[in-house]
Design an enzyme around this catalytic site. Structure first.
Site: not given
Ligand code: PSU
Ligand code: MN
Length: 331
Positions: A27, A162
């Site tokens: 990603e 996380k």
């Molecule tokens: N986990 C990480 N770093 C990140 C993300 C997740 O360690 O940058 C990113 C991923 O791309 C995940 C997104 O899909 O955060 C989730 O964002 P939201 O909570 O707005 O859906």
């Protein structure tokens, strides 16, 4: 325009897919919004090297130049990393608008899964998935990653979620959506920087080969994605209690500054990096590399099994003769 006209697949990835060789999707929100420059660029270069060392072709996915690019590299990768959070954060709902209106975007887990599936990639490595945020009972902040896992046939290798999230609610939601959570050599669902969250996974797998067999069957049955939870290496794991104090502080900051919605995850990550003096960033990079290695092994095992993505027309009748036989059966 058919979907494939919106994809720009690199020649290397295209060739590997055509030959049934292992490919691992990566990603790019983690590049644009997850880490600062230049660590983000170093991270993706190291992660791609790990994928290669473990016998697969890396395919970093992002939205650039009006296309969903699969296999971003060289100058494009540099542009994406330098752009950082000036680039958009593309969730599922943003894809069509960004493709039409232009601009550069890091793709979240949800969007990367979608693009990977369109390209024919079955395995994807990331850091941690998005999930149910703490306080979601009032904010309704639940990542689109969870719903995507329920409907898109890609296996996502992550280090759990996380603990900025509500992990029990995240696992409940995955269960509601029928997403299998496999613990890679563990029965504990990992919490990103920490090896354990106090929650259990659904099933433990002992090897990449075993994971590949479960994933292949899940796809064959047309049942959506699979989450593979792979704990951070022992050498880089952080103390769960120490990190919890930093997380609570970061959440308080976000509330005080009124940060919400799509800005929340990047804000919390950045704040935690600062509060741990960069230690959480080092750990973050180590766990992504670890996930990339496991994802490459799973992709290799799947290609060994001959597990190929199903044709895109799976919802339509397979042949004319079959659909003709239906009225007969009724009569
Ligand atoms: N986990 C990480 N770093 C990140 C993300 C997740 O360690 O940058 C990113 C991923 O791309 C995940 C997104 O899909 O955060 C989730 O964002 P939201 O909570 O707005 O859906
Ligand atoms: Mn959200």
């Amino acid at each position: 325009m058919p979907v494939k006209d919106h994809l720009s697949i690199s020649p290397e990835v295209r060739k590997a897919l055509a030959g049934g060789r292992p490919v691992v999707a990566l990603e790019s929100t983690i590049i644009t919004h997850g880490m600062p420059y230049p660590q983000n660029l170093e991270m993706v270069q190291r992660v791609e090297a790990v994928v290669r060392r473990n016998g697969a072709v890396p395919a970093t996915i992002a939205i650039m130049d009006g296309k969903l690019k699969v296999g971003v590299k060289g100058e494009d990768l540099e542009r994406l990393a330098r752009g950082g959070s000036k680039a958009a954060k593309a969730s599922r709902r943003d894809v069509a608008a960004l493709l039409v209106l232009g601009g550069m975007a890091g793709t979240t887990v949800a969007t990367t899964m979608m693009a990977a599936a369109w390209a024919g990639i079955q395995v994807f490595a990331t850091g941690g998935i998005g999930g149910v945020h703490r306080g979601a009972e009032t904010t309704f902040d639940i990542s689109a990653d969870l719903e995507e896992l329920s409907q898109t046939q890609v296996a996502v290798v992550c280090a759990g979620a996380k603990s900025i999230l509500d992990i029990p609610k995240t696992l409940e939601t995955l269960e509601t959506h029928g997403v299998p959570v496999l613990g890679y050599k563990t029965e504990d669902f990992p919490a990103f920087w920490a090896r354990q969250s106090g929650q259990k996974v659904d099933h433990r797998v002992e090897s990449a080969e075993e994971a590949a067999r479960v994933i292949a069957l899940q796809f064959e049955l047309g049942m959506g994605g699979v989450l593979v939870a792979n704990p951070i290496p022992e050498s880089h794991a952080m103390d769960a209690r120490a990190i919890e104090a930093r997380i609570e502080e970061a959440i308080r900051c976000a509330e005080a500054e009124g940060v919400s919605r799509k800005d929340l995850t990047p804000f919390l990550l950045k704040r935690i990096f600062e509060l741990t003096e960069g230690k959480s960033l080092v750990a973050n990079i180590a766990l992504v590399e670890n996930n990339a290695a496991v994802a490459a092994e799973i992709a290799a095992a799947m290609s060994e099994l001959g597990a190929r993505p199903k044709s895109k027309s799976k919802s339509k009748p397979k042949s004319k003769s079959k659909s003709k036989s239906k009225p007969k059966a009724k009569a």
